[in-house]
Motif scaffolding. Sequence first.
Motif, mmCIF file in Angstrom:
data_model
loop_
_atom_site.group_PDB
_atom_site.id
_atom_site.type_symbol
_atom_site.label_atom_id
_atom_site.label_comp_id
_atom_site.label_asym_id
_atom_site.label_seq_id
_atom_site.Cartn_x
_atom_site.Cartn_y
_atom_site.Cartn_z
ATOM 1 N N TYR A 1 0.807 -1.221 0.000
ATOM 2 C CA TYR A 1 0.000 0.000 0.000
ATOM 3 C C TYR A 1 0.843 1.275 0.000
ATOM 4 O O TYR A 1 0.323 2.360 -0.230
ATOM 5 N N MET A 2 2.130 1.149 0.271
ATOM 6 C CA MET A 2 3.018 2.310 0.308
ATOM 7 C C MET A 2 4.391 1.896 -0.182
ATOM 8 O O MET A 2 4.688 0.700 -0.314
ATOM 9 N N MET A 3 5.235 2.906 -0.429
ATOM 10 C CA MET A 3 6.635 2.694 -0.761
ATOM 11 C C MET A 3 7.495 3.306 0.347
ATOM 12 O O MET A 3 7.041 4.222 1.059
ATOM 13 N N PRO A 4 8.744 2.829 0.508
ATOM 14 C CA PRO A 4 9.591 3.373 1.582
ATOM 15 C C PRO A 4 9.703 4.890 1.588
ATOM 16 O O PRO A 4 9.638 5.521 2.654
ATOM 17 N N LEU A 5 9.854 5.503 0.395
ATOM 18 C CA LEU A 5 10.020 6.957 0.369
ATOM 19 C C LEU A 5 8.754 7.695 0.799
ATOM 20 O O LEU A 5 8.822 8.857 1.195
ATOM 21 N N ASP A 6 7.594 7.037 0.724
ATOM 22 C CA ASP A 6 6.356 7.673 1.174
ATOM 23 C C ASP A 6 6.401 7.964 2.666
ATOM 24 O O ASP A 6 5.710 8.857 3.159
ATOM 25 N N VAL A 7 7.199 7.187 3.390
ATOM 26 C CA VAL A 7 7.250 7.322 4.847
ATOM 27 C C VAL A 7 8.142 8.488 5.264
ATOM 28 O O VAL A 7 8.035 8.989 6.378
ATOM 29 N N SER A 8 9.002 8.955 4.370
ATOM 30 C CA SER A 8 9.964 9.995 4.748
ATOM 31 C C SER A 8 9.281 11.263 5.240
ATOM 32 O O SER A 8 9.718 11.890 6.208
ATOM 33 N N GLU A 9 8.182 11.658 4.581
ATOM 34 C CA GLU A 9 7.506 12.897 4.989
ATOM 35 C C GLU A 9 6.867 12.754 6.361
ATOM 36 O O GLU A 9 6.724 13.747 7.087
ATOM 37 N N ILE A 10 6.477 11.540 6.748
ATOM 38 C CA ILE A 10 5.921 11.314 8.085
ATOM 39 C C ILE A 10 6.983 11.587 9.132
ATOM 40 O O ILE A 10 6.726 12.165 10.179
ATOM 41 N N TYR A 11 8.226 11.164 8.839
ATOM 42 C CA TYR A 11 9.332 11.410 9.763
ATOM 43 C C TYR A 11 9.693 12.896 9.802
ATOM 44 O O TYR A 11 9.908 13.468 10.867
#
Length: 492
Positions: free
Chosen positions: A188-198
């Motif tokens: 449902y997501m890609m690793p880089l999608d999580v960067s903005e959450i951090y």
Amino acid sequence: MKKKERRHYTFAVQRSYSYETHDKDGNVTSSITESEWREKVVNEIHDIFFNEELRSIFYIFHDSDIIEGEGLPKGLHVHMVAYFKDNHTHTAAVKIFLASSLKNCEPCKSYHDACRYLIHVSESALNEQKTLYDALEVHGWKYDEDGMEVPITLEDFKKAMVNRGTRKDKKDQKKVKDFYATQIMHGYMMPLDVSEIYESDNENVGFGASDFLVDYPMYERALAFWLMSVKRFYEKNPCSRTLIYIEGSSGTGKTQLCDALASEFADCHGIHNVSAKGAGKTFDFAGNYQGERVSLFGEASAAFSAKEFCNIFEPGRCVFVNSRNNDKPYFANYVIFASAVTLEDFIYSMWIKYAEENSQLSQDVRKALKKSSCSEKDWYEAYKKCPNLISDDMFWQIRRRIPIKVSLIDGYAHISYLCYDCYTDDSFLFSSGKYPYKISSAVPYNVSNKNRKTVEKQIKNLVKAIIEAIDSYYKYNGFTHPDEYRQPFSER
């Protein structure tokens, strides 16, 4: 397959008294007073908090704002900052909070800044010199340690406005990491999608950009797990694959059309862009493939042999291609080829190489045909005379993997789809009376038009027409439509 919508824990919401009591022309639609509207909104916010399992919600009514640049009162409105126990999609949150649009109910880029904005002490609000409000005007609810609903206090609001900085709650961080790792593991997501959450720490657990760099290998392993899971899934299930061939000379708008089509079909994994084969280099088209739903080929198409092409783009099958000495699953649902070479020349270029090396013809015959610069008909006639050879149908095998053709000619896009009932032994011949592509539509498409909006509208109409041609192809030939294929994790 419908694109998966991102989910979030925190949202900033705004509702307006004027909007909810007037229509778009400014006519009054409700006689409710501002005082009554305040009371109504507070009751609705409380019901939302109680019924939608929020961790907390802050709200404040603004009645002293000035419209920037106009000097006029903005009118009564309410701001909310909500923190869910479980994550929600943007669309779902709009419905829950009765917001008028997606713009008036947005995921928080920073939970702390959103709370500060309630009294206009965020950096953006201070820069715009917005009216300041007293923190005592902020109200709301939360749950205490015993799970009981209690009103928020001034101290609660002050804590919410303060960034926790380096104070990290490891338990909360692990919960967030587990959630996003699971999202990636399920595709449902890609690793880089999580960067903005951090970077924004909108989960309010003390994350920063450096934390993401430390955790990035973990999310990469989660992606590798997803690829292995999909590989196992497709060992038992068919894979939908539709190839679209776009032919046109330079300047006819192939690139714009490809980008629009790829964006239409792509999911959260983005687009698999295949670069052309480099001189003296082994062509590894799947080297950078990471499970994207769409593959976009340029002149790299010339790098395939007939057998490779037929194997890789076999409809309904997930194939495993050799990439840097490793077998890699390739399961793109849509493959887009864009080339200045016509479809017929593209097919013929692969077929002729195959035919020249096919052992069913004697070496002397192959040499004679090559020396005479023979036509495709000469090769085919030679095959028909070959002892014990019923028919060599490699030309058809290549063609049947290319169901959709788009020809960009003289300001129009001519869209065709393949018809299996037109297949005969000589259906590969360009002059055949039973040419197997049926015209679906001809759509105006002229990228030289200086009106950008006109071109955008043409592209939108063209994408729609291509999708209709895809539907017609599957319906006409009686094949299973891509929408009917099972997808990995579709039942979860």
